[in-house]
Scaffold this active site. Sequence first.
Site, short mmCIF file in Angstrom:
data_model
loop_
_atom_site.label_atom_id
_atom_site.label_comp_id
_atom_site.label_asym_id
_atom_site.label_seq_id
_atom_site.Cartn_x
_atom_site.Cartn_y
_atom_site.Cartn_z
N SER A 42 12.41 4.08 -26.31
CA SER A 42 12.46 5.23 -25.42
C SER A 42 11.28 5.33 -24.45
CB SER A 42 12.54 6.53 -26.22
OG SER A 42 11.33 6.79 -26.88
N LYS A 83 6.51 10.67 -26.69
CA LYS A 83 7.11 10.94 -25.38
C LYS A 83 6.02 11.34 -24.41
CE LYS A 83 11.27 10.73 -27.23
NZ LYS A 83 12.02 9.52 -27.18
#
Length: 187
Positions: A42, A83
């Site tokens: 990701s 993230k």
Amino acid sequence: MEETQKKKNEVWEWTKALLIAFGLAWFIRYFLFTPIIVDGQSMMPTLEDGDRMIVNKIGYQVGEPDRYDIVVFHAPEKKDYIKRIIGLPGDHVAYKNDQLYINGKEQPEYYLDVYKEGISEGTLTEDFTLEETPAQVSIIPEGYVFVMGDNRRNSKDSRHIGVISTEEIIGYTSVIFWPIQEIGLVE
């Protein structure tokens, strides 16, 4: 007798030194810095699956999260995610034509330039507004942030799980220490 006392003293000195070393290591690991292994794709191309990084756990105890910081946080699935912070409290976040807008103003995402160049069709990030995410709010509430992975096509982030409480953030990271050829700072 004197030699026996010397041996006891030496054993005691070694024991104290080891206890202090383990105590310091435990304190550093649980309160200041901790290692993390990137699990998944990701955050590509910024971070690769298997990269090992150092998480700074004290940075947000004395300061506030900044836009574009890479953070590690406790996700709803009882996992830790890594993230990038995109939106801060009070921000309205939207994407249109592969362009990030914060409070209606275009924002650069230099860290995605190389990735965007490699896309032959479509966009890296689909259009959305903050209201269309699970948060269903018009601005990010105080005490929360909006996070996204750099690999926008393959990232479970605030577009799917909503805004993240700053209390769930373990810390921020910018140092890769393994593999050796990747050692360094990331932006």
